[in-house]
Design a protein around this motif. Structure first.
Motif, PDB file in Angstrom:
ATOM      1  N   TRP A 157      40.478  58.891  11.252  1.00 26.11           N
ATOM      2  CA  TRP A 157      41.223  60.070  10.815  1.00 26.11           C
ATOM      3  C   TRP A 157      42.414  60.268  11.740  1.00 26.11           C
ATOM      4  CZ3 TRP A 157      37.870  64.716   8.909  1.00 26.11           C
ATOM      5  CH2 TRP A 157      36.965  64.275   7.945  1.00 26.11           C
ATOM      6  N   GLN A 213      39.631  66.711   4.694  1.00 21.48           N
ATOM      7  CA  GLN A 213      40.613  66.171   5.636  1.00 21.48           C
ATOM      8  C   GLN A 213      41.918  66.970   5.578  1.00 21.48           C
ATOM      9  OE1 GLN A 213      40.613  62.075   4.251  1.00 21.48           O
ATOM     10  NE2 GLN A 213      39.664  61.394   6.168  1.00 21.48           N
ATOM     11  N   TYR A 218      44.272  66.611   8.671  1.00 21.72           N
ATOM     12  CA  TYR A 218      44.265  65.159   8.832  1.00 21.72           C
ATOM     13  C   TYR A 218      44.893  64.524   7.601  1.00 21.72           C
ATOM     14  CZ  TYR A 218      41.174  65.525  12.851  1.00 21.72           C
ATOM     15  OH  TYR A 218      40.646  65.816  14.076  1.00 21.72           O
ATOM     16  N   ASN A 248      45.016  62.275   4.408  1.00 26.44           N
ATOM     17  CA  ASN A 248      43.955  61.920   3.471  1.00 26.44           C
ATOM     18  C   ASN A 248      44.345  60.800   2.505  1.00 26.44           C
ATOM     19  OD1 ASN A 248      45.758  63.285   1.856  1.00 26.44           O
ATOM     20  ND2 ASN A 248      44.249  64.680   0.989  1.00 26.44           N
ATOM     21  N   THR A 252      41.888  57.727   2.543  1.00 29.10           N
ATOM     22  CA  THR A 252      40.613  58.038   1.878  1.00 29.10           C
ATOM     23  C   THR A 252      40.796  58.005   0.370  1.00 29.10           C
ATOM     24  OG1 THR A 252      39.992  59.444   3.734  1.00 29.10           O
ATOM     25  CG2 THR A 252      38.761  59.738   1.701  1.00 29.10           C
TER      26      THR A 252
END
Length: 196
Positions: free
Chosen positions: A6, A84, A89, A91, A94
């Motif tokens: 992350w 996230q 964070y 994302n 992901t």
């Protein structure tokens, strides 16, 4: 792997406008519910169709639920992506990881739906169950119905199918073997209640 790396985002959640923040929060709630539903459907599909109780007199089978577990990464990773974003964070990795997984999971899931349907049907036949088409509410969408005693497969009209299903489920729960005369009397009673 993108799930474990992350990286902080330059764009903070608190800097987003209200519409985007609200959209992310609603998305998290929606994908939380979808994740739970996906896992529950998978559990039901596996427990009731692969590991069914062969002491049951009536089984409502839907083999297509068994491989539904393969679709669970979609809502779970979308949920993680939303978390996230809220935690400031990035994302994107992901999200792209979810797309890569689903490119493989969706075709495998559809293939396994066909395979599991054949497997479940063969397993039910091996345990002495007989398919009964009269107790299906809809010929295309409802689960297949299997009975331990083929004599209990009586022709009924669609308006009493749900009542008959409840009658069989009650017998399964009580562990009482359904009798043909009782079923005929029950169907006759329901037909009279419906005015037929």
């Amino acid at each position: 792997m993108p799930l474990f790396k992350w990286k902080k985002s330059r764009e903070k959640f608190s800097d987003l406008d209200l519409k985007n923040r609200l959209g992310i929060c609603v998305g998290i709630i929606f994908f939380s519910i979808l994740s739970a539903l996906s896992l529950y459907v998978s559990y039901i599909g596996i427990s009731q169709n692969l590991f069914f109780d062969d002491e049951s007199y009536y089984i409502s089978e839907s083999g297509i639920l068994v491989p539904a577990i393969l679709l669970s990464p979609f809502p779970l990773l979308m949920l993680l992506s939303g978390v996230q974003k809220v935690c400031n964070y990035k994302n994107e990795k992901t999200f792209f990881f979810m797309i890569r997984i689903m490119v493989f999971a969706i075709p495998i899931c559809f293939f396994l739906m066909v395979v599991s349907s054949f497997y479940v049907e063969a397993s039910l036949k091996n345990h002495g169950y007989t398919y009964c088409s009269w107790y299906k509410f809809s010929p295309t969408r409802s689960p297949d119905v299997w009975l331990k005693n083929s004599e209990l497969c009586l022709k009924v009209h669609h308006y009493v199918v749900l009542d008959v299903e409840e009658w069989f489920e009650w017998h399964n729960e009580q562990g009482i073997e359904p009798q043909l005369d009782e079923l005929k009397a029950f169907i006759s009673k329901k037909n009279k209640e419906q005015g037929r």
